[in-house]
Design an enzyme around this catalytic site. Structure first.
Site, mmCIF file in Angstrom:
data_model
loop_
_atom_site.group_PDB
_atom_site.id
_atom_site.type_symbol
_atom_site.label_atom_id
_atom_site.label_comp_id
_atom_site.label_asym_id
_atom_site.label_seq_id
_atom_site.Cartn_x
_atom_site.Cartn_y
_atom_site.Cartn_z
ATOM 1 N N HIS A 1 0.887 -1.262 -0.060
ATOM 2 C CA HIS A 1 -0.079 0.020 0.063
ATOM 3 C C HIS A 1 0.813 1.143 -0.007
ATOM 4 C CE1 HIS A 1 -3.260 -2.785 2.189
ATOM 5 N NE2 HIS A 1 -3.346 -2.638 1.040
ATOM 6 N N ALA A 2 1.591 1.410 -0.927
ATOM 7 C CA ALA A 2 3.062 2.360 -0.957
ATOM 8 C C ALA A 2 2.374 3.652 -1.353
ATOM 9 C CB ALA A 2 3.973 2.060 -1.655
#
Length: 540
Positions: A477-478
């Site tokens: 989930h960058a």
């Protein structure tokens, strides 16, 4: 030796060029071309999404490590995780990562967006973004004050299998409240996740937004088109240089919108001379704009899998290990769009607070109806017996990392700096103990033959920390690497325009000043919906 690279082909001029067709790019291409008044070019580095694996929800396991559709990045070695490099799958296909992800529909906590506004992101409070969540959504349960119907993004309920029902009962016994809607009145509690699926099929951003738009005469979609650099002239971004089928091309536009994601968007800016000037000079890239925060502020959730041997043959492992069960599940899907293959196996989970100082949940949980014996570059191999995983995820990390170039044209260096603060360690330790507490309750205990990972003998804080260092990783989930803000140091202003150069916006997960507490796909779709309105308003 002479340079034999051919002269670029002129790919035309457009009102808008969108680089990347992922969760944001698909929305932008569809919305900006919707009126028919604006010409739009959409560039996607990967192929189209015609493979049947993109329809099948359980097919994401086949796409997790497929280099045709996946960039398959690896992070730099993480010092606090025993020097391990962390695998980073990212979609390289129409729909981007929304075509290969786990399809969970979680927006984040309402206070997350209020925090954005308080940090100078005018217009991004929860009350101001909620209409865009509702606009995007086609909620199977119907419309209410939090949800919309008729939007491009299908949001559906899942079935309620035996193991998931037992986990919900066990969570209740452990003291967690039931929560039927993590995107509604409150985020705290435990229950079923909704998914971006429809009638047993994945509903990616490409499926929802691009498919209905792709035959518009004012929208041109080019797949397998790799953006190399932005074209910059007299203080303005005027186009993009890209390669397709070994041939260089140049395209020009009134405005260029980079929507390549939290890794590739800063990479393209840096390759174009937009970033920390001294760092660019050391790579032999002439700085065009000194923007020190490009590639900084990288954030991601962390997670670790607890795995359990199941006492009953009711898990996805049983399909992999018994061809008759697999064939039966396949038949159920082919003839009725139901059964295991119509869903992801990630049914239930929830949100909790690691301590009383938290004003909202900082731990997310997810139960998956499989367990993994081995992971490799070619994918994952299930245990040869029934098993499931139950993972805590730390969704409010202290850790801040970077996306940097080490060569002008090579793959970027991704560095997270996970688990370097006491809070990050304490929160994950709490999450592990909470999962164990749920698994020890009477409702779930009969389904557990043994704890496979980390194992029942791992009990003390020191032993749990060692487990974290051995097994924890990124939750994919960058965000944050081209953050927006009201301060002069931010890469973008609150209308997502690059500070210091005209003609360029960034619209994707990289613009988030702080990661939301939940899966990021829904929030990125919202960002793109709001951005499309801003772009069209500014263009008029």
């Amino acid at each position: 030796m002479t340079n034999t690279r051919p002269e670029p082909t002129d790919a035309g001029r457009y009102d808008f060029i969108v680089i990347g067709s992922g969760s944001a790019g698909s929305v932008l291409a569809a919305r900006l071309s919707e009126s028919g008044r604006h010409s739009v070019l959409l560039l996607e580095a990967g192929p189209d999404d015609s493979s049947l694996w993109f329809r099948l929800p359980m097919g994401f396991a086949k796409l997790y490590a497929n280099p045709r559709y996946n960039w398959m990045y690896d992070s730099a070695r993480e010092p606090a995780l025993n020097g391990r490099s962390l695998y980073q799958p990212r979609g390289k296909v129409l729909g981007g990562s929304s075509s290969i992800n786990g399809m969970m529909y979680v927006r984040g906590n309402a206070l997350d967006f209020d925090d954005w506004a308080a940090q100078g992101c005018t217009g991004w409070s929860y009350d101001e973004v909620l209409p865009y969540f509702r606009k995007a959504e086609d909620q199977a349960r119907g419309a209410d004050q939090w949800h919309g119907i008729g939007g491009p993004l299908k949001v559906s309920d899942q079935s309620r299998p035996e193991l998931a029902e037992a986990a919900c009962a066990a969570a209740r016994q452990a003291g967690l409240p039931d929560n039927p809607d993590f995107n509604g009145a409150t985020q705290d509690g435990f229950g079923y996740y909704q998914m971006n699926t429809h009638k047993g099929q994945r509903w990616s951003a490409a499926r929802g937004y691009l498919w209905p738009a792709r035959n518009r005469p004012n929208l041109r979609i080019l797949t397998e088109a790799i953006a190399r650099r932005l074209i910059i002239s007299e203080g303005r971004v005027t186009g993009v240089a890209f390669d397709r089928a070994g041939q260089p091309h140049l395209a020009h536009a009134g405005e260029v919108i980079v929507a390549a994601g939290a890794i590739a968007s800063p990479q393209l800016l840096l390759q174009s001379g937009i970033g920390p000037a001294e760092e660019l000079r050391t790579l032999g890239i002439a700085p065009v704009l000194d923007a020190p925060e490009v590639g900084r502020n990288l954030q991601d959730h962390t997670c670790v899998q607890l795995m359990f041997r199941c006492t009953r043959p009711i898990t996805v492992n049983d399909l992999a290990n018994n061809w008759l069960r697999g064939a039966w599940a396949g038949a159920q899907y082919v003839f009725g769009r139901r059964g295991y293959f119509s869903e992801t196996g990630i049914y239930v989970g929830g949100f909790a607070r690691s301590d009383a100082t938290q004003d909202r949940p900082d731990i997310q949980m997810a139960l998956a109806a499989w367990s993994v014996a081995e992971r490799s570059a070619s994918g994952a191999r299930a245990h040869p017996f029934s098993g499931f995983s139950f993972s805590p995820e730390h969704v409010n990390p202290d850790a801040r990392g970077t996306v940097r170039l080490t060569t002008p044209d090579g793959r970027p260096e991704i560095r997270f700096n996970f688990f370097q603060t006491d809070y990050d360690i304490r929160a994950m330790t709490f999450g592990i103990r909470l999962i164990r507490s749920i698994c020890e309750q009477p409702a779930l205990r009969p389904y557990i033959a043994s704890e496979l990972q980390p194992g029942a003998d791992v009990r003390s804080d020191d032993e749990i920390l060692q487990f974290i260092r051995d097994k924890a990783g990124s939750d994919i989930h960058a965000v944050g690497t081209c953050r927006m803000g009201g301060d002069a140091a931010s890469v973008l202003d609150p209308r997502l325009r690059l500070r210091g150069l005209a003609g360029l916006r960034v619209v994707d997960a990289s613009v988030m000043p702080r990661v939301v507490r939940g899966n990021t796909h829904a929030a990125v779709v919202m960002i793109a919906e709001k951005a499309a309105d801003m772009i069209l308003a500014d263009a008029s």
